[in-house]
Design an enzyme around this catalytic site. Sequence first.
Site, PDB file in Angstrom:
ATOM      1  N   ALA A   1      -5.134  44.234  14.838  1.00 50.21           N
ATOM      2  CA  ALA A   1      -4.224  45.111  14.098  1.00 50.21           C
ATOM      3  C   ALA A   1      -4.008  46.446  14.804  1.00 50.21           C
ATOM      4  O   ALA A   1      -4.625  46.747  15.830  1.00 50.21           O
ATOM      5  CB  ALA A   1      -4.759  45.324  12.687  1.00 50.21           C
ATOM      6  N   HIS A   2      -3.148  47.255  14.204  1.00 52.70           N
ATOM      7  CA  HIS A   2      -2.746  48.535  14.795  1.00 52.70           C
ATOM      8  C   HIS A   2      -3.931  49.490  14.967  1.00 52.70           C
ATOM      9  O   HIS A   2      -4.827  49.557  14.136  1.00 52.70           O
ATOM     10  CB  HIS A   2      -1.663  49.206  13.943  1.00 52.70           C
ATOM     11  CG  HIS A   2      -2.094  49.495  12.531  1.00 52.70           C
ATOM     12  ND1 HIS A   2      -2.652  50.692  12.147  1.00 52.70           N
ATOM     13  CD2 HIS A   2      -2.047  48.736  11.418  1.00 52.70           C
ATOM     14  CE1 HIS A   2      -2.921  50.674  10.866  1.00 52.70           C
ATOM     15  NE2 HIS A   2      -2.574  49.491  10.394  1.00 52.70           N
TER      16      HIS A   2
END
Length: 349
Positions: free
Chosen positions: A239-240
């Site tokens: 994820a980010h």
Amino acid sequence: MEFSAEMIAGLVEGIVEGDPKATVNDFAKIEEGRPGCISFLANDKYAHYLYETESSIVLINKDFKVQGEVKATLIRVDNAYETVAKLLTIYESMKPKKTGIDPLAFISPTAQIGEGCYIAPFAYIGENATIGKGTAIYPHAVVYDGASVGEDCILYPNVSIYHKCKIGNRCIIHSGAVIGADGFGFAPTPEGYEKIPQIGIVTIEDDVEIGANTCVDRSTMGSTYVRKGVKLDNLVQIAHNDEIGSHTVMSAQVGIAGSTKVGEWCMFGGQVGVAGHATIADRTSAGAQSGIPNSVKKPGTSIMGAPAIDYMDFWRSSAVFKQLPKLNITVTQLKKEIEALKQALSEKA
């Protein structure tokens, strides 16, 4: 191309037992051996195949004790598994390498393409993108505007490298992988969820391999990092704003939530999930389907379960869990006996 047992032994510092002139031109599993193939034996569970295999040459460990007649020529090495990996690498490197730009590829006039690259039909290279020398980009792979791909990389069909993301040298990215899609950022409002722009990038360092249909999301700001030597299996989600430490490996369907930092040389089994904003210490090992809700602070920790706990504690708990139906019967019986004793004591009083 054919190789003799004598030549192979020279390459891997092995000892030949049998015909040094025996030749091979292909690889095969020991249980599926064919004449002209080389196989290996690294697990005692497969030892019985050694006496049946049709392979011409078999790699075995130096300390393996042969118990019967073997038709194949044997090459004794320190570690048969590592040796076959070395031979496969040599074999792969000898295959002819494609070069050149197909006229059906689209390359922006502002893109920079290094020497000796292969750009396949229907590949797309966007404005101001940079491709390092010796890199191969296969059909329908996309390198968007401003992205950079290093030297001697392979982007298999349908890989997408989003704008401004950076790929290091000698990286392999398999079909369907997406590098730099938006991170999952939404702000709740009375009307629904408002998208938070994801203006960062993804940075993939050297010698990383990323499996098919794996996604590494771009950061909200700054960069999501996949450090040197990381190996990600198929269907992994990074994820980010995550940082995956160097030489960490993750099996299929691992999911790492946003803003999490995973240390170096970690090993995650299939379907491990890590909560957001956690920090995972170096050399952490997480068994398959572990759920990690918090940071792991001690390097070298082995964990398992959901929520994840110490590996040995998990197996002790599992042993108790199996006994719960019997324990429930025992507890119910004890409750009845206690009630009966209470009743008897009250009647005497």
